[in-house]
Design an enzyme around this catalytic site. Structure first.
Site, PDB file in Angstrom:
ATOM      1  N   TYR A 133      47.655  33.697  37.141  1.00 20.56           N
ATOM      2  CA  TYR A 133      46.337  34.524  37.010  1.00 20.56           C
ATOM      3  C   TYR A 133      46.450  35.966  36.766  1.00 20.56           C
ATOM      4  O   TYR A 133      47.097  36.471  37.564  1.00 20.56           O
ATOM      5  CB  TYR A 133      45.427  34.188  38.397  1.00 20.56           C
ATOM      6  CG  TYR A 133      44.307  35.052  38.391  1.00 20.56           C
ATOM      7  CD1 TYR A 133      43.399  35.400  37.379  1.00 20.56           C
ATOM      8  CD2 TYR A 133      43.600  35.291  39.785  1.00 20.56           C
ATOM      9  CE1 TYR A 133      42.171  36.324  37.549  1.00 20.56           C
ATOM     10  CE2 TYR A 133      42.443  35.942  39.813  1.00 20.56           C
ATOM     11  CZ  TYR A 133      41.835  36.423  38.945  1.00 20.56           C
ATOM     12  OH  TYR A 133      40.370  37.074  39.003  1.00 20.56           O
ATOM     13  N   LYS A 161      44.967  31.565  33.750  1.00 20.62           N
ATOM     14  CA  LYS A 161      43.737  32.064  34.025  1.00 20.62           C
ATOM     15  C   LYS A 161      43.749  33.646  33.474  1.00 20.62           C
ATOM     16  O   LYS A 161      44.499  34.242  34.193  1.00 20.62           O
ATOM     17  CB  LYS A 161      43.068  32.164  35.180  1.00 20.62           C
ATOM     18  CG  LYS A 161      41.513  32.714  35.609  1.00 20.62           C
ATOM     19  CD  LYS A 161      41.171  32.785  37.022  1.00 20.62           C
ATOM     20  CE  LYS A 161      40.027  33.676  37.150  1.00 20.62           C
ATOM     21  NZ  LYS A 161      39.645  33.855  38.374  1.00 20.62           N
TER      22      LYS A 161
END
Length: 294
Positions: A133, A161
């Site tokens: 992420y 992400k």
């Protein structure tokens, strides 16, 4: 399971700042009913920064129990200490979670080598699927494409992400990673463009209160029907922006309370409630879209 509309779930709290299990049940059932593809439990939107490790694990386990295998649960396991991320991850190995979302270490500002070694160490200490992420405007460091490509070669690092806001990164990364490496947007305002460039979905803040719309939009996008997806996204565009008019998760928690999904609009300090002037604009937008708990 790691595609489409994935909600970055808020952590509902009672008026004393403890987990509100009744509201959590309502949230989880709302997402099951509206066919959200997966739930991220105790990610950064879930206020991971203000929960201690015991609370962190407890919220994830309660979410798993309430999901009852009807929706995959991805656990937020990021931390600014590598050892803490490893401990959080290892403690969940036999829990039944579907994977982990691990944010880049915040404040430390590690180098690209440090970021590579951080995620490699986590990967080497678990068999759980790992989603990287990257959210540089919140963490103070940026996981660059060359490092993501290098990390993608590790077996259980399965996706990214990306909340960098730089759409050009999809084309920088996608041709140089494994075919099954998942690229997921972390920014609601650009998620549809991200998917049109080849991303597989979004880990969404907006989905907390607009789950049916986000599910429909992502389904159309995954089917290649971007005309229909854009009609839905157009309806949500103002909402996407208003949910970030103050620091996330301040607006989304207020909005979830406003539509009746959670009982209390409680955040832990240093987060504070949404300003009244911003409540007015957000409530009128929610009313115009006809969002309500269902």
């Amino acid at each position: 399971m790691f595609k489409g509309s994935i909600v970055a779930l808020i952590t509902p709290m009672d008026d004393k700042g403890r987990l509100c299990k009744k509201s959590l049940k309502k949230l989880v059932h709302y997402h099951i009913k509206n066919k959200t593809n997966a739930i991220v439990s105790v990610g950064t939107t879930g206020e991971s920064a203000t929960l201690n490790q015991r609370e962190h694990a407890s919220v994830i386990m309660h979410t798993l129990e309430l999901a009852d295998e009807n929706i995959p649960i991805i656990a937020g396991t990021g931390a600014n200490a590598t050892s803490e991320s490893i401990l959080l991850t290892k403690n969940l190995e036999k829990s039944g979670i579907s994977g982990c979302l691990s944010v880049t270490p915040y404040y430390n500002k590690p180098t690209q080598k440090g970021l590579y070694l951080h995620f490699r160490a986590i990967s080497e200490n678990t068999d759980l699927p790992q989603i990287l992420y990257n959210v540089p405007n919140r963490t103070g460091c940026d996981l660059l494409p060359k490092t993501i490509i290098r990390l993608s070669k590790l077996d259980n690092i399965i996706g990214l992400k990306d909340a960098s806001g730089d759409l050009s990164r999809v084309n920088q990364i996608k041709p140089l990673v494994k075919k099954d490496f998942i690229l997921i947007s972390g920014d609601d305002t650009t998620a549809l463009d991200f998917m049109q460039l080849g991303g597989q979905g979004v880990i969404s803040v907006t989905a907390n209160i607009a789950a049916p719309y986000m599910t429909q939009m992502c389904n159309f996008a995954l089917q290649g029907d971007f005309a229909k997806a854009r009609l839905i996204n157009k309806k949500l565009t103002i909402l996407h922006h208003l949910l970030f008019q103050e620091t996330n998760p301040i607006p989304i928690k207020w909005a979830a309370h406003y539509i009746g999904l959670i009982k209390h609009n409680t955040l832990r300090l240093p987060m504070t409630p949404l300003l009244k002037k911003n409540q007015a604009t957000l409530s009128s937008t929610i009313d115009s879209i006809n969002l309500y708990a269902k």
